[in-house]
Design a protein around this motif. Structure first.
Motif, PDB file in Angstrom:
ATOM      1  N   GLN A 218      11.069  57.179 -24.216  1.00 30.69           N
ATOM      2  CA  GLN A 218      10.202  57.758 -25.222  1.00 30.69           C
ATOM      3  C   GLN A 218      11.011  58.410 -26.344  1.00 30.69           C
ATOM      4  O   GLN A 218      12.217  58.618 -26.230  1.00 30.69           O
ATOM      5  N   SER A 219      10.320  58.752 -27.440  1.00 30.71           N
ATOM      6  CA  SER A 219      10.999  59.131 -28.675  1.00 30.71           C
ATOM      7  C   SER A 219      11.909  60.343 -28.545  1.00 30.71           C
ATOM      8  O   SER A 219      12.982  60.393 -29.152  1.00 30.71           O
ATOM      9  N   VAL A 222      15.122  59.233 -27.047  1.00 28.84           N
ATOM     10  CA  VAL A 222      15.858  58.400 -28.011  1.00 28.84           C
ATOM     11  C   VAL A 222      16.578  59.285 -29.018  1.00 28.84           C
ATOM     12  O   VAL A 222      17.766  59.090 -29.318  1.00 28.84           O
ATOM     13  N   GLN A 404      17.246  53.201 -28.927  1.00 27.64           N
ATOM     14  CA  GLN A 404      15.999  52.710 -28.357  1.00 27.64           C
ATOM     15  C   GLN A 404      16.257  51.523 -27.439  1.00 27.64           C
ATOM     16  O   GLN A 404      15.710  51.452 -26.329  1.00 27.64           O
TER      17      GLN A 404
END
Length: 424
Positions: A218-219, A222, A404
């Protein structure tokens, strides 16, 4: 959540009742490094109440404690001591595989009145249903420990470092002004601690908060991995394992160390001659005005089911972890950050600390606790840790197109090993 004075006193009375029969005997405790030293420091106070109980603390090293505990549980408890230090992030590995290896502390005196004196995020991984496998010990609110003189030589004000980009710029200035000194170190070859700290800061972890799915791609994660690589690429974050970082502190060749608050005792005990040269500031964030709090580590004490003296073991565990006296002794002597909420209100917490240039570091460090996003270890922590560590190394060395892609690969590998779904 805070106990009132009355509730705290009640919890203490109820808790101590569980060990009231433990008037004599011998118990052995397994632990590691500064944690073992901290446990040793509480024995004098404990023996003032239980003079006929002999406590022996064995410092085996972190990995040895984990490996020997796992092996002992697999062998039905053979060779295990009475009390074992267990990291919160790894705790569910033991309860999941060997639920009968450890005593239920509820049967020994760990009442709910005593348990509510600890924050929920410390209890989540230690209790399953009505069973309390371990009692919370320390927490690890993250802080940046830094050498005041190295920063001053470079004209760097730590208050100006609010983002990791700022940290890179400051690190380059510090290295230039202090030949032979590196800004910071990370165990790129054996751990993921920097990634986990930065990910936790961004509200992300290996798994979701309920432990049912994989969150590492998930962001927030990342962004954390990108920041770690940016620092490595800039040359201000270099490889160093646990021992190498301590050696760098002693040799005065490192300007900063990012760790949980318990690392305070590691620095102070390994370099006492550097009193007054160190300070503390909040960890930077990925963005301006971003979150600046995380937790790394934190442990608990468990009692083995094969112990021949569970009552004495409980009396020691409860004195050490369930009383302000025990917890503040460990904070004062070795920097172990209490999880017992009432201990955080002890006057010692607000005192300026001579080693740290009279900075009231515990006010600063503990002031971040209520901003920490809980992070779940789950029974699969070891699997995820190994996978992410390998992916992190490969990514830093240019093996993935971007963060990512690296963490998508890690998530897929974790899913294959654990059978858990990847969170959307």
């Amino acid at each position: 959540m805070r106990l009132t004075t009355g509730c705290a006193s009640l919890a203490l009375v109820l808790g101590m009742t569980g060990g009231a029969l433990a008037q004599s005997g011998e118990i052995t405790v397994w632990s590691w490094d500064v944690a073992a030293s901290s446990l040793q420091s509480t024995i004098e106070g404990f023996n003032a109440q239980y003079p006929d109980v002999t406590v022996t603390v064995e410092d085996l090293g972190n990995q040895q404690v984990f490996d020997r505990t796992l092996a002992g549980c697999a062998a039905g408890g053979s060779g295990l001591p009475d009390v074992i230090s267990i990291e919160n992030g790894e705790a569910e590995i033991f309860w999941n595989q060997f639920p009968d290896c450890f005593a239920n502390l509820r049967d020994l005196g760990y009442t709910e009145e005593l348990a509510v004196g600890f924050p929920d995020f410390k209890r989540t991984e230690l209790e399953v249903g009505d069973v309390a496998y371990a009692m919370p010990w320390d927490s690890g609110p993250v802080a940046m420990f830094y050498r005041r003189d190295f920063y001053e030589n470079a004209g760097v004000d730590p208050a100006s470092i609010t983002t990791w980009a700022d940290f890179i710029e400051a690190g380059q200035a510090v290295a230039e002004a202090n030949p032979g000194v590196v800004m910071a170190q990370a165990d790129f070859n054996g751990d993921t601690e920097w990634f986990r700290m930065l990910a936790n800061e961004q509200g992300c972890g290996f798994f979701t908060g309920d432990g049912t799915s994989i969150a590492v791609s998930q962001s927030g994660c990342v962004a954390a991995l990108e920041a770690v690589k940016d620092m490595a690429d800039a040359g201000i974050l270099v490889a160093g394992n646990w021992d190498e970082r301590i050696q760098a502190i002693r040799a005065e060749t490192v300007a900063s160390q990012l760790f949980g608050g318990w690392y305070e005792g590691t620095i102070r005990s390994n370099a006492p001659e550097q009193e007054g040269l160190w300070g503390v500031y909040e960890m930077p964030s990925v963005t301006e005005d971003g979150p600046r709090a995380a937790n790394l580590g934190g442990s608990a004490l468990a009692i083995t089911n094969t112990s021949d003296n569970k009552e004495a073991a409980w009396a020691y565990v409860n004195y050490t972890l369930g009383t302000n006296e025990g917890q503040v002794t460990m904070l004062r002597e070795f920097g172990l950050v209490p999880s017992l909420l009432s201990a955080l209100e002890d006057p010692y917490v607000e005192e300026g600390q001579p080693f740290w240039g009279d900075q009231a570091i515990w006010v600063d460090i503990l002031g971040t606790l209520d901003r920490v996003v809980p992070s779940r270890g789950t029974p699969f922590f070891g699997d995820a840790q190994a996978i992410v560590q390998a992916v992190q190394t490969q990514y830093i060395n240019g093996g993935y197109e971007n963060a990512q892609a690296a963490l998508d690969d890690a998530a897929n590998q974790i899913a294959l090993v654990t059978g858990l779904p990847i969170a959307e």
